[in-house]
Design a protein around this motif. Structure first.
Motif, PDB file in Angstrom:
ATOM      1  N   ALA A 114       0.846  -1.201   0.000  1.00 35.32           N
ATOM      2  CA  ALA A 114       0.000   0.000   0.000  1.00 35.32           C
ATOM      3  C   ALA A 114       0.882   1.252   0.000  1.00 35.32           C
ATOM      4  CB  ALA A 114      -0.919  -0.015   1.225  1.00 35.32           C
ATOM      5  N   SER A 115       1.992   1.205   0.713  1.00 35.70           N
ATOM      6  CA  SER A 115       2.931   2.338   0.733  1.00 35.70           C
ATOM      7  C   SER A 115       4.293   1.841   1.195  1.00 35.70           C
ATOM      8  CB  SER A 115       2.442   3.445   1.683  1.00 35.70           C
ATOM      9  OG  SER A 115       2.463   2.977   3.017  1.00 35.70           O
ATOM     10  N   VAL A 116       5.334   2.605   0.841  1.00 34.63           N
ATOM     11  CA  VAL A 116       6.689   2.289   1.317  1.00 34.63           C
ATOM     12  C   VAL A 116       7.338   3.576   1.808  1.00 34.63           C
ATOM     13  CG1 VAL A 116       8.987   1.406   0.740  1.00 34.63           C
ATOM     14  CG2 VAL A 116       6.987   0.414  -0.359  1.00 34.63           C
ATOM     15  N   GLU A 117       7.730   3.617   3.068  1.00 32.26           N
ATOM     16  CA  GLU A 117       8.444   4.764   3.627  1.00 32.26           C
ATOM     17  C   GLU A 117       9.783   4.269   4.166  1.00 32.26           C
ATOM     18  OE1 GLU A 117       7.440   7.714   3.268  1.00 32.26           O
ATOM     19  OE2 GLU A 117       5.255   7.767   3.278  1.00 32.26           O
ATOM     20  N   ILE A 118      10.689   5.240   4.405  1.00 31.77           N
ATOM     21  CA  ILE A 118      12.052   4.875   4.828  1.00 31.77           C
ATOM     22  C   ILE A 118      12.421   5.557   6.123  1.00 31.77           C
ATOM     23  CG2 ILE A 118      14.494   5.085   4.210  1.00 31.77           C
ATOM     24  CD1 ILE A 118      13.501   4.977   1.238  1.00 31.77           C
TER      25      ILE A 118
END
Ligand SMILES: O=P(O)(O)OC[C@H]1O[C@H](OP(=O)(O)OP(=O)(O)O)[C@H](O)[C@@H]1O
Ligand SMILES: Nc1nc2[nH]cnc2c(=O)[nH]1
Length: 131
Positions: free
Chosen positions: A73-77
């Motif tokens: 659904a989403s990718v954050e770092i």
């Protein structure tokens, strides 16, 4: 990772990938190898990539594309340490612990040739150690 988890207000499932591009040197080989893949299917899930260090950004850029191909659904770092060279590649990092100078660092999990991970601090090595 344990320190990060202790600081989170709630719980979150965790999974690990092991990748390597530095091997036993202090310069990226430019080739990222998966040593261990995720066990979890991340499709439709919100994913936070937790890194120890971003240097050239090569590893993260590769991991991010690799994970995005799995339709999360989403990718954050999130990274503990970030070096200045990463501005050369366009990687949006949502959470940064410390911006550090462009030096090879060890300790707190970071190794040089599999040594020094156990140090409780983060530091640089005397040049003769590389020789
Ligand atoms: O931004 P980059 O220049 O790609 O460097 C960052 C990567 O380097 C380190 O892994 P490393 O490849 O050193 O793992 P290794 O020590 O097991 O080889 C670190 O854990 C990051 O994943
Ligand atoms: N141990 C260690 N690994 C790295 N991988 C990329 N940069 C670094 C660094 O400064 N130290």
């Amino acid at each position: 990772m344990a320190d990060l988890m202790r600081a989170l207000p709630g719980t979150a499932p965790m999974d690990w990938m092991a990748v390597s591009s530095y091997g036993s040197g202090t310069k990226s080989s430019g080739v990222v190898r998966i040593l261990k893949d995720l066990d979890t299917d991340i499709s439709g899930r919100h994913v936070l990539i937790v890194e120890d260090i971003i240097d050239s950004g090569l590893t993260l850029s590769w991991i991010k594309s690799n994970l995005e191909s799995r339709k999360p659904a989403s990718v954050e770092i999130c990274t503990l340490l970030r070096k200045p060279d990463v501005v050369k590649v366009d990687i949006p990092v949502k959470y940064v612990g410390f911006d550090i100078p462009n030096e090879f660092v060890v300790g707190y999990g970071l190794d040089y040739d599999e040594k020094y991970r156990n140090l409780r601090c983060v530091g640089t090595l005397a040049p003769h150690v590389y020789a």
